[in-house]
Design a protein around this motif. Structure first.
Motif, short mmCIF file in Angstrom:
data_model
loop_
_atom_site.label_atom_id
_atom_site.label_comp_id
_atom_site.label_asym_id
_atom_site.label_seq_id
_atom_site.Cartn_x
_atom_site.Cartn_y
_atom_site.Cartn_z
N ALA A 35 0.84 -1.21 0.00
CA ALA A 35 0.00 0.00 0.00
C ALA A 35 0.87 1.25 0.00
CB ALA A 35 -0.92 0.00 1.22
N TYR A 36 1.98 1.22 0.73
CA TYR A 36 2.93 2.34 0.79
C TYR A 36 3.49 2.66 -0.60
CZ TYR A 36 7.52 4.56 1.81
OH TYR A 36 8.64 5.36 1.81
N HIS A 37 3.97 1.62 -1.28
CA HIS A 37 4.57 1.83 -2.61
C HIS A 37 3.51 2.19 -3.65
CE1 HIS A 37 8.60 0.75 -1.39
NE2 HIS A 37 8.14 -0.35 -0.81
N ASP A 38 2.34 1.57 -3.55
CA ASP A 38 1.26 1.89 -4.49
C ASP A 38 0.83 3.35 -4.34
OD1 ASP A 38 1.31 -0.67 -5.46
OD2 ASP A 38 -0.46 -1.35 -4.35
N ALA A 39 0.75 3.82 -3.11
CA ALA A 39 0.34 5.21 -2.86
C ALA A 39 1.36 6.18 -3.46
CB ALA A 39 0.19 5.46 -1.37
N LEU A 40 2.64 5.88 -3.32
CA LEU A 40 3.68 6.77 -3.85
C LEU A 40 3.69 6.79 -5.38
CD1 LEU A 40 6.72 6.04 -1.48
CD2 LEU A 40 5.29 8.08 -1.54
N HIS A 41 3.27 5.69 -6.00
CA HIS A 41 3.30 5.61 -7.46
C HIS A 41 1.93 5.87 -8.09
CE1 HIS A 41 7.05 3.43 -6.39
NE2 HIS A 41 7.50 4.05 -7.46
N ALA A 42 0.97 6.25 -7.27
CA ALA A 42 -0.35 6.60 -7.81
C ALA A 42 -0.28 7.97 -8.48
CB ALA A 42 -1.37 6.62 -6.68
N TYR A 43 -1.01 8.11 -9.58
CA TYR A 43 -1.00 9.37 -10.33
C TYR A 43 -2.03 10.35 -9.76
CZ TYR A 43 2.28 8.16 -14.01
OH TYR A 43 3.41 7.86 -14.70
N VAL A 44 -1.56 11.58 -9.59
CA VAL A 44 -2.44 12.70 -9.26
C VAL A 44 -2.22 13.72 -10.36
CG1 VAL A 44 -3.00 14.51 -7.61
CG2 VAL A 44 -2.26 12.26 -6.78
N GLY A 45 -3.14 13.78 -11.31
CA GLY A 45 -2.92 14.63 -12.48
C GLY A 45 -1.82 14.03 -13.34
N PRO A 46 -0.89 14.87 -13.83
CA PRO A 46 0.14 14.37 -14.75
C PRO A 46 1.31 13.65 -14.09
CG PRO A 46 0.43 16.72 -14.39
CD PRO A 46 -0.81 16.32 -13.65
N LEU A 47 1.42 13.73 -12.75
CA LEU A 47 2.57 13.16 -12.06
C LEU A 47 2.14 12.20 -10.97
CD1 LEU A 47 4.69 16.43 -11.54
CD2 LEU A 47 4.96 14.74 -13.36
N THR A 48 3.06 11.31 -10.58
CA THR A 48 2.80 10.44 -9.44
C THR A 48 2.97 11.23 -8.15
OG1 THR A 48 5.11 9.74 -9.22
CG2 THR A 48 3.71 8.44 -10.71
N VAL A 49 2.46 10.65 -7.06
CA VAL A 49 2.59 11.31 -5.74
C VAL A 49 4.07 11.54 -5.43
CG1 VAL A 49 2.27 10.97 -3.25
CG2 VAL A 49 0.43 10.38 -4.85
N HIS A 50 4.92 10.55 -5.72
CA HIS A 50 6.35 10.70 -5.43
C HIS A 50 6.96 11.84 -6.23
CE1 HIS A 50 10.67 9.76 -5.27
NE2 HIS A 50 10.38 9.27 -4.08
N TYR A 51 6.57 11.99 -7.49
CA TYR A 51 7.09 13.08 -8.31
C TYR A 51 6.61 14.43 -7.80
CZ TYR A 51 9.68 10.79 -12.04
OH TYR A 51 10.65 10.11 -12.73
N TRP A 52 5.36 14.51 -7.36
CA TRP A 52 4.86 15.77 -6.80
C TRP A 52 5.68 16.16 -5.57
CZ3 TRP A 52 2.38 19.20 -9.30
CH2 TRP A 52 1.38 18.88 -10.23
N ILE A 53 6.04 15.15 -4.77
CA ILE A 53 6.84 15.43 -3.58
C ILE A 53 8.26 15.85 -3.97
CG2 ILE A 53 7.89 14.40 -1.52
CD1 ILE A 53 5.37 12.60 -1.35
N ALA A 54 8.89 15.04 -4.84
CA ALA A 54 10.30 15.26 -5.19
C ALA A 54 10.51 16.46 -6.10
CB ALA A 54 10.88 14.00 -5.84
N ASP A 55 9.57 16.75 -6.98
CA ASP A 55 9.76 17.83 -7.96
C ASP A 55 9.06 19.13 -7.57
OD1 ASP A 55 10.70 15.54 -9.34
OD2 ASP A 55 10.43 16.59 -11.23
N ALA A 56 7.89 19.04 -6.95
CA ALA A 56 7.13 20.25 -6.62
C ALA A 56 7.36 20.70 -5.18
CB ALA A 56 5.64 20.02 -6.88
N LEU A 57 7.08 19.83 -4.21
CA LEU A 57 7.28 20.22 -2.82
C LEU A 57 8.75 20.54 -2.53
CD1 LEU A 57 4.98 17.83 -0.72
CD2 LEU A 57 4.57 20.21 -1.40
N MET A 58 9.64 19.76 -3.10
CA MET A 58 11.06 20.01 -2.85
C MET A 58 11.54 21.29 -3.53
SD MET A 58 12.32 17.96 -0.64
CE MET A 58 14.11 17.95 -0.86
N ALA A 59 10.81 21.79 -4.52
CA ALA A 59 11.15 23.09 -5.09
C ALA A 59 10.96 24.19 -4.05
CB ALA A 59 10.27 23.37 -6.32
#
Length: 359
Positions: A35-59
């Protein structure tokens, strides 16, 4: 009172980051792991949750880093060439030696060469959190030295990410990014002191940089450099924004990133003796202390730059050890360095091992 409150805040932020990393490890090794890994790789719009964290929040994290660096460089502890000399030398050696240790341990393997910068980074929040746990036993001048080395270390990490971890460039988006930065700098020059135009510019700049092929988090640093500092002013646009976002970054974004990035299986810990994780772990634990302590010792002995008078060599060695806590930035660079998920996990294991030993 303000100093005590700041120290308590740093300690609590460090503890929260440690707790987030520990929780991620527990979940990744429990029945909740899928469930942890699935949640991180789930898409929210054009990016996965992990990408939103690593690319957007980390900006936003990098925006805070940029604000802190600009304030310290022009209006703080790094405002004079003399103040910059020792931490610049220590930070440079503290990045070069771990990279050399990594290269040596991995046998200069071309398949692993892109990971050379992973052990070069220092996690300010984690290092200061550990230092804050020592309370009054850690002199204020030791914290100052550690912070200045870590700030310059962050500058180096940002430059490394921009130069060495950039994908194929989209020249049109890159030109748009440059134009946006120039426009924001012009607002500063013409006296625009309201924050909302700069925040709007930052959001648009993030999209342009994301499209350009340069890692999107660099937008945070570029935006920070354009915001008016008001040198000597107690409350300037830059200081106001830094003060406003600091708690959200340190108590929100950084722990969330730690939770999203530290989840590796304990079964893989045995892989720490493989060249990649071993190179990272030894780079952080051995390379950092050799580089930072050795550079300060040589600088002091040669008269190039003197160590702070109130600090013993044992204090300096302790600070050098703490720079080996590479957690946030090392995990971030590790995810950029490799496309193979197995290598990314090995990089996480090496980062966690080296950071734990140093801490």
């Amino acid at each position: 009172m303000a100093t005590e409150q700041a120290s308590r805040s740093e300690r609590n932020a460090g503890l929260l980051l440690m707790a987030a990393a520990a929780l991620a490890l527990v979940i990744a090794n429990s029945p909740l792991a899928p469930a942890y890994h699935d949640a991180l790789h789930a898409y929210v719009g054009p990016l996965t949750v992990h990408y939103w964290i690593a690319d957007a929040l980390m900006a936003v994290f990098f925006l805070l880093v940029g604000l802190e660096v600009k304030r310290e460089w022009y209006d703080g502890q790094l405002a004079t060439p003399e103040a910059r000399r020792l931490p610049m030398i220590a930070a440079a050696a503290g990045m070069a030696v771990p990279a050399l240790v990594y290269k040596t341990v991995t046998g200069f393997d071309p398949a692993l060469s892109s990971g050379w910068a992973i052990p070069a980074a220092t996690d300010i929040a984690f290092a200061l959190g550990v230092l804050a746990l020592l309370g009054s036993r850690a002199p204020a001048s030791l914290k100052l030295l550690l912070v200045t080395i870590a700030i310059i270390d962050d500058i180096g990490a940002v430059v490394i990410i921009a130069i060495f971890y950039t994908a194929d460039l989209n020249t049109l988006a890159l030109a748009a990014s440059a134009a946006l930065v120039a426009g924001m700098a012009a607002m500063n020059m013409f006296g625009v002191r309201r924050l909302w135009p700069y925040i709007l510019g930052f959001l648009i700049l993030w999209v342009a940089v994301f499209q350009s092929g340069v890692h999107a988090t660099i937008a945070g640093v570029l935006a920070a450099l354009t915001i008016p500092l008001g040198r000597g002013e107690p409350v300037s646009p830059l200081k106001k924004l830094e003060h406003a976002i600091h708690p959200y970054v340190m108590f929100g974004i950084v722990p969330v990133f730690g939770f999203a990035s530290a989840g590796v299986t304990i079964a893989g810990i045995g892989a720490v003796l493989q060249p990649l994780p071993l190179g990272i772990a030894l780079g952080l634990f051995i390379g950092k202390q050799l580089g930072v302590f050795g550079a300060i010792w040589l600088s002091d002995r040669t008269g190039l730059a003197r160590k702070p008078a109130h600090l013993s060599w044992l204090h300096i060695y302790g600070a050098a050890l703490l720079t080996g806590i590479g957690f946030t930035m090392s995990l971030f660079i590790g995810a950029l360095a490799f496309n193979d998920p197995a290598l990314v996990d090995e990089a996480k294991i090496g980062t966690l091992a080296g950071s734990a030993l140093s801490g």
